[in-house]
Design an enzyme around this catalytic site. Structure first.
Site, PDB file in Angstrom:
ATOM      1  N   GLU A  30      45.178 -11.258 -16.168  1.00  0.00           N
ATOM      2  CA  GLU A  30      43.788 -10.715 -16.727  1.00  0.00           C
ATOM      3  C   GLU A  30      43.928  -9.669 -17.798  1.00  0.00           C
ATOM      4  O   GLU A  30      44.037  -8.535 -17.892  1.00  0.00           O
ATOM      5  CB  GLU A  30      43.402  -9.544 -15.387  1.00  0.00           C
ATOM      6  CG  GLU A  30      42.818 -10.323 -14.198  1.00  0.00           C
ATOM      7  CD  GLU A  30      41.885  -9.438 -13.302  1.00  0.00           C
ATOM      8  OE1 GLU A  30      42.071  -8.424 -13.346  1.00  0.00           O
ATOM      9  OE2 GLU A  30      41.310 -10.174 -12.502  1.00  0.00           O
ATOM     10  N   GLU A  39      40.880 -15.747  -8.445  1.00  0.00           N
ATOM     11  CA  GLU A  39      41.001 -14.691  -7.442  1.00  0.00           C
ATOM     12  C   GLU A  39      39.591 -14.541  -6.791  1.00  0.00           C
ATOM     13  O   GLU A  39      38.731 -14.289  -7.534  1.00  0.00           O
ATOM     14  CB  GLU A  39      41.462 -13.328  -8.054  1.00  0.00           C
ATOM     15  CG  GLU A  39      42.909 -13.358  -8.565  1.00  0.00           C
ATOM     16  CD  GLU A  39      43.139 -11.890  -9.440  1.00  0.00           C
ATOM     17  OE1 GLU A  39      42.674 -11.079  -8.811  1.00  0.00           O
ATOM     18  OE2 GLU A  39      44.305 -11.833 -10.088  1.00  0.00           O
TER      19      GLU A  39
HETATM   20  C1  GAL Z   1      42.403  -8.183 -10.190  1.00  0.00           C
HETATM   21  C2  GAL Z   1      43.941  -8.477 -10.582  1.00  0.00           C
HETATM   22  C3  GAL Z   1      44.878  -8.296  -9.095  1.00  0.00           C
HETATM   23  C4  GAL Z   1      44.315  -7.442  -8.207  1.00  0.00           C
HETATM   24  C5  GAL Z   1      42.857  -7.488  -7.923  1.00  0.00           C
HETATM   25  C6  GAL Z   1      42.203  -6.525  -6.837  1.00  0.00           C
HETATM   26  O1  GAL Z   1      41.801  -7.383 -11.249  1.00  0.00           O
HETATM   27  O2  GAL Z   1      44.200  -9.521 -11.114  1.00  0.00           O
HETATM   28  O3  GAL Z   1      46.244  -8.390  -9.459  1.00  0.00           O
HETATM   29  O4  GAL Z   1      44.479  -6.105  -8.694  1.00  0.00           O
HETATM   30  O5  GAL Z   1      42.178  -7.609  -9.099  1.00  0.00           O
HETATM   31  O6  GAL Z   1      41.034  -6.361  -6.709  1.00  0.00           O
END
Ligand code: GAL
Length: 671
Positions: free
Chosen positions: A154, A311
């Site tokens: 990110e 994710e």
């Molecule tokens: C994203 C990040 C992850 C984790 C996740 C939690 O922004 O890439 O590492 O922190 O959020 O929601």
């Protein structure tokens, strides 16, 4: 998408997660891998935050644990999405080089102890990061488990806008490339205002905090620069990888929620496959519609090609004011909505819920409660479905309508000193998209300047900043027979944030057939009734029609008597204009009219829905796939023929989708 992109090859739809084995002892790894196999996990991201583990001292590498993990995953037939590990620099690096720490706009540093504690322009960081990437690529570049490279994590999530001296120097170099002469910069930024004229490049800095509002041109260019600077960081890592590995490369985007700092239109071509992270944002009015929007935008970034959901969550996150658990079945509905809208991979953050660190109350595939939990059972169920629908991979979403989205307009709309702070760019975009979503009409999200010839209906919400050539492309497309809806505040400034004069809407004005004299925004508490019975809010305008017909006018408020919705015949097409933010049911009614006029329909007839639903068709070479997600509690019915892939049941003429369920119908003849 880059024509020389390396394809991400995977058998079916990828199913996986971020995996942070550093947080656990090796005996837990055995259980992890056994359970991953049980759930059908086949793509795992590792080494995302691995730097301090694999380089515990400057230049001393220790790959023993990572070798072990990658070896175990490989032995279990699980492919690796390998992080370069550069997202969170180790303490030894910032201790030796405190000048690499990022600086906020008030000139104060941000310290290590969280993550992403580096200035994107820091030469020290860049050098150390590339050394690490070289070592990782040398070790795993041709490892058979590596399916994909995951650059950093990110990029720009926390550190996109840095104001340190290194950033200021890099900003000046970027400006010199863009403007060549200081006079050109002065003209573009309008520095005649408030005695801001620059005589030399060295006088220019980043737009640090000031006593009054700042120069809008400088703010806008700082956004462009900051996005480019992080992209150059991605490119530098990708170049090192490309030299030592044949696997495809990507990084996880953050589309869109509240992260506006990166113009992903300019990033996307560098990705071998677009990857996105998405979390339901319960601060929004309609988080589900935003999920669909983000998925459609992820697809748009790749020009319609399949993408990977890198994710999302099985339940609550830990970073909103109130972190909501998901309702029963919601994991499936959310995941399969992404697949419906073009994802060929469904991954979660993260595999096993942490017990330490700031994300210990963030949900995971394997929750603190273990396998005796609804979350685990739904994860396993989802893994089974993803496995059964593998044939869908590679198919493409069908859409007849498009929405034009612009990060530059987002930046410009929300900088200092604008007509109203109550209105954000995304509010306009989400309201327009939400109307289409509520009707089940699929929308492609495209960039300003995109070819619109494939569409019958185009919506241009709040495209505040517009280049003349991009506006002409839209108005010419209308003249050729298209139906477009342009909404208020569009066409207000050019690419330098300079106001288009002669009546607002600038380069759209003639095609819209209106003359806008003055903006008249109102506060959130004020309702703006219209002659049509609809209600607007937040915005009104004092204008008159030139060649357009007023379909509705304001009956009250500062623009009483002035048009609120207009329609102009423009060539063979029609140009609609909306001068207020309509309440959701009224926006929906307007879109019904536009869709009728343009001949745009949902992917299939839906009957009986008591709440929102998704209906999207993906078209493959031999068959089409009709996805229906029922967010309501009552069953809904659709017209379809084929085979339903979740249950395996045949569908003849009509299919019932029970409340809360997802159905995916294979239609044999490409529809
Ligand atoms: C994203 C990040 C992850 C984790 C996740 C939690 O922004 O890439 O590492 O922190 O959020 O929601």
């Amino acid at each position: 998408m880059n024509p020389s992109a390396r394809p991400f090859e995977h058998d079916g739809i990828a199913f996986g997660c971020d995996y942070n084995p550093e947080q656990w002892t090796p005996d837990v790894w055995d259980e992890d891998i056994a359970l991953m196999s049980e759930a059908g996990v086949d793509l795992v991201a590792v080494n995302i935050f691995g730097w301090s583990h694999i380089e515990p001292r400057p230049g001393q590498y220790d790959f023993a644990a990572l070798d072990d993990i990658i070896g175990r995953l490989h032995a279990a037939g699980i492919r690796v999405n390998l992080g370069t590990g550069t997202a969170s620099p180790p303490a030894w690096l910032s201790r030796a080089h405190p000048e690499m720490l990022p600086m906020a706009e008030d000139g104060t540093r941000r310290y290590p102890g969280g993550r992403q504690a580096f200035c994107p322009s820091s030469p020290v960081y860049r050098e150390a990061a590339l050394r690490l990437v070289s070592a990782v690529v040398a070790r795993y570049g041709d490892h058979p488990a590596v399916a994909l490279w995951h650059v950093s994590n990110e990029l720009g999530c926390h550190n996109a806008l840095c104001h340190c001296d290194a950033s200021a120097a890099a900003f000046r170099r970027w400006l010199q490339d863009r403007y060549v002469t200081i006079d050109a910069l002065n003209r573009a930024w309008g520095t005649a205002f408030w005695s801001q004229t620059y005589g030399d490049w060295c006088e220019i800095g980043t737009p640090r905090a000031t006593l009054s509002s700042r120069n809008p041109g400088q703010m806008l260019d700082f956004h462009r620069f900051s996005s480019d600077e992080l992209l150059s960081s991605y490119r530098a890592e990708a170049e090192v990888i490309r030299r030592g590995s044949a696997a495809p490369i990507t990084t996880n985007f953050m589309v869109t929620a509240h992260i506006e700092n990166l113009d992903y239109w300019s990033w996307a071509a560098d990705m071998d496959i677009v990857a996105n992270d998405h979390y339901l944002d319960h601060r929004l009015e309609d988080p589900r519609a935003e999920l669909a929007f983000a998925a459609d935008l992820s697809r748009g970034l790749g020009g319609g090609a399949p993408w990977i959901l890198m994710e999302h969550s099985t339940g609550a996150v830990n970073w909103q004011p109130l972190n909501k658990a998901k309702a029963p079945g919601e994991i499936l509905r959310n995941s399969l909505t992404h697949v419906a809208r073009g994802a060929d991979g469904v991954c979660f953050f993260q595999w096993r819920a942490s017990v330490q660190g700031s994300e210990r109350f963030h949900s995971a595939m394997l929750p603190h409660a273990g396998t005796d939990s609804n979350v685990w059972r739904e994860v396993v169920e989802l893994g089974g479905i993803v496995d059964r629908i593998g044939e869908i991979a590679g198919s493409r979403v069908v859409a007849e309508a498009a929405l034009i989205f612009s990060w530059e307009s987002w930046w410009a709309t929300q900088d200092d000193s604008r007509p109203s702070k109550a209105l954000g760019y995304l509010d306009q975009v989400h309201a327009a998209y939400g109307a289409f979503h509520s009707l089940g009409i699929t929308v492609d999200i495209v960039a300003p300047g995109a070819d619109l010839s494939a569409y019958k209906l185009v919506v241009v919400p709040g495209l505040h900043l517009v280049r003349e050539r991009d506006a002409v492309l839209i108005t010419d497309w209308i003249a050729a027979g298209g139906t477009a809806l342009v909404t208020f505040y569009s066409g207000t400034v050019d690419e330098d944030d300079r106001v288009w004069t002669g009546g607002y809407a600038g380069p759209f004005r003639e095609a819209l057939g209106i003359h806008i004299e003055e903006f008249a925004p109102v506060g959130p508490e004020t309702a703006l009734p219209l002659t049509s019975g609809a209600t607007g809010r937040l915005w009104s305008e004092r204008s008159h029609v030139t060649t357009a017909v007023a379909e509705a006018s304001f009956t009250d408020g500062p623009s009483a008597g002035h048009p609120a919705i207009t329609r102009n015949a423009w060539g063979a097409g029609s140009a609609w204009y909306l001068a207020t933010l309509l309440a959701a049911p009224d926006y929906r009614a307007l879109v019904v009219r536009l869709a009728d006029e343009a001949g745009v329909r949902p992917a299939a007839n839906v009957r009986g829905a008591d709440d929102a639903f998704e209906i999207v068709r993906r078209r493959g070479t031999d068959a089409s796939y009709l996805f229906v997600v029922n967010h309501g509690s009552a069953p809904l019915h659709i017209d379809a023929d084929g085979t339903e892939l979740v249950t395996g049941a045949p569908v003849c003429g009509t299919a019932e989708v029970p409340g809360g369920a997802v159905r995916i119908i294979r239609e044999e003849a490409a529809a």
